[in-house]
Design an enzyme around this catalytic site. Sequence first.
Site, short mmCIF file in Angstrom:
data_model
loop_
_atom_site.label_atom_id
_atom_site.label_comp_id
_atom_site.label_asym_id
_atom_site.label_seq_id
_atom_site.Cartn_x
_atom_site.Cartn_y
_atom_site.Cartn_z
N HIS A 81 61.31 -47.86 31.37
CA HIS A 81 62.02 -49.15 31.37
C HIS A 81 61.07 -50.33 31.27
O HIS A 81 61.50 -51.44 30.99
CB HIS A 81 62.86 -49.27 32.65
N ASP A 91 57.67 -57.98 29.96
CA ASP A 91 58.91 -57.38 30.45
C ASP A 91 59.33 -56.28 29.49
O ASP A 91 59.20 -56.45 28.27
CB ASP A 91 60.01 -58.46 30.50
P1 ADQ Z 1 64.19 -55.60 36.05
O1 ADQ Z 1 62.74 -55.90 36.13
O2 ADQ Z 1 64.93 -55.58 37.33
O3 ADQ Z 1 64.44 -54.21 35.26
P2 ADQ Z 1 66.06 -57.14 34.23
O4 ADQ Z 1 66.27 -56.29 33.03
O5 ADQ Z 1 65.93 -58.58 33.89
O6 ADQ Z 1 64.77 -56.75 35.05
O7 ADQ Z 1 67.29 -57.03 35.25
C1 ADQ Z 1 67.95 -55.85 35.52
C2 ADQ Z 1 69.30 -56.17 36.18
O8 ADQ Z 1 69.13 -56.78 37.44
C3 ADQ Z 1 70.18 -57.10 35.34
O9 ADQ Z 1 71.47 -56.54 35.23
C4 ADQ Z 1 70.21 -58.39 36.13
O10 ADQ Z 1 71.43 -59.12 36.06
C5 ADQ Z 1 69.97 -57.92 37.55
N1 ADQ Z 1 69.31 -59.00 38.31
C6 ADQ Z 1 68.11 -59.55 38.06
N2 ADQ Z 1 67.87 -60.55 38.93
C7 ADQ Z 1 68.96 -60.64 39.74
C8 ADQ Z 1 69.34 -61.49 40.83
N3 ADQ Z 1 68.54 -62.48 41.23
N4 ADQ Z 1 70.54 -61.25 41.42
C9 ADQ Z 1 71.35 -60.29 40.98
N5 ADQ Z 1 71.06 -59.47 39.95
C10 ADQ Z 1 69.89 -59.65 39.34
C11 ADQ Z 1 63.61 -53.23 34.62
C12 ADQ Z 1 62.59 -53.76 33.60
C13 ADQ Z 1 63.28 -54.60 32.54
C14 ADQ Z 1 64.39 -53.78 31.87
C15 ADQ Z 1 65.31 -53.15 32.92
C16 ADQ Z 1 66.30 -52.18 32.29
O11 ADQ Z 1 61.59 -54.53 34.26
O12 ADQ Z 1 62.36 -55.03 31.56
O13 ADQ Z 1 65.15 -54.63 31.04
O14 ADQ Z 1 64.54 -52.40 33.88
O15 ADQ Z 1 65.66 -51.25 31.48
#
Ligand code: ADQ
Length: 469
Positions: free
Chosen positions: A158, A366
Amino acid sequence: MGRLIVVSNRVATPTETKGSAGGLAVGVFGALKDAGGVWFGWSGDVVSETVANAGPTLEQDGAVTFATVGLTRKDYDQYYRGFSNATLWPVFHYRNDLARYEREEYAGYRRVNAWLAHKLIRLLEPDDVIWIHDYHLIPFAEALRNEGITNRIGFFLHIPFPAPQILLNIPPHEELVKSLSCYDLLGFQTATDQLAFHDYVTRHARGTVSADGLVEAFGRKLRTGVYRIGVFPDEIAEQAKRYESRQHVLELKQSLEGRKLIMSVDRLDYSKGLVERFRAFEQLLERSPEWRGNVTLVQIAPPTRSDVATYQKIRQDLEYEAGRINGRYSGLDYTPIRYLNQQYDRWKLMSLFRESQIGFVTPLHDGMNLVAKEYVAAQNPDDPGVLVLSIFAGAAAELSGALLVNPHDAIGMCDALQRALQMPLDARQRRHEINMAALRKNDLGVWRDSFLSDLRSVPVQQTGTGGGR
Ligand code: ADQ
């Protein structure tokens, strides 16, 4: 069709897979429901050795078994807090300066992977297809192979896969890549990540990569592919609209008193570029006085991994920056940055996105960044906001309707904010349509189904772990 076995560090609860939980839980659960199978991983609890060894705890929901185990304090410290989040996470996000390497933590990481794999074996059937998720579990297939498992096993990363020169900073880099060679299919978020892996294989592991993508390394053959994770855009659009007349949105609107709104939502993580983002917003207020008092940045960032030292530091840095900038530009009735350390319900977030004129998503590195995709999906097509997106988010390769920025260039980001704030409706709509078409073409279902169909079609190899070089 064989059952599907999903293994991830954390397992969603049956309730989470149905409610408003992150799209990933819903997407993976959809595939599990169709094929029947098991979702296996850590429960999130730290427990005694006796309790850990007694696991897994099984919970049945239709054709899906949720199987979870607790971790002991030592396992948690070495496997999760240590090697996964203090070595792999920073290095894979190009932050060698924040990484540490401890042999005991690495040994713990491998030990926990082997222990988890051993626990899973009793739940496996011969034609099960196994899908492992993310950096916590790189050695998982190797551990299964060591116990004679020849089922098809796929791995999806991921987060970014770093360029070889960066990966070399982790002393056991070769063992990690050898472990990856025990999978049948490796999935990456972007072509850049896939290329970095191929580069390592050919330049540092004396392996080969053929034109059709077949990799041979450490005595094994494997496939690699790019599978861009997505969202279900129409569901998000519908929910964002449904929530737009709720109390929290009305309160926000009222408090803005007609000011423009810039929204940012992240986990509180140094890879997300939060400090750089605050400074770019400061540039906007400094260089364009007409925006002072007329635009607000709402940053939602709940703390994560707060027992890892680097996360305590980013929290302090961000509090300092928010305080400094607000001290400089606040008025009696105006606070430029509203910085909220809370977790918000997913649909609430989407409705807040819909109210804003800009989604400001500027990670330093990311894997994909689903927030960028969610922001686009949540917009009102009649009056859409503009996505200002870092070139270092995987999503930048797909969302050509976004304004792309380099998060190290504060003035460049400030210019993009200016442009977005002044963009006429027809240009915003054109950009929104381009982005929505990209989201629909490659939604979460496409990601999941294409990975699984490729995994189900790789030839089964009878060899165990690679023979080394
Ligand atoms: P994350 O680093 O957690 O995931 P991201 O893809 O932006 O990053 O977010 C994943 C989920 O978490 C999204 O559905 C988002 O809405 C939710 N989220 C983020 N911040 C939040 C908050 N403050 N409150 C509530 N919900 C929140 C990792 C990788 C990413 C990759 C994902 C999926 O780092 O690059 O996109 O996995 O593969």
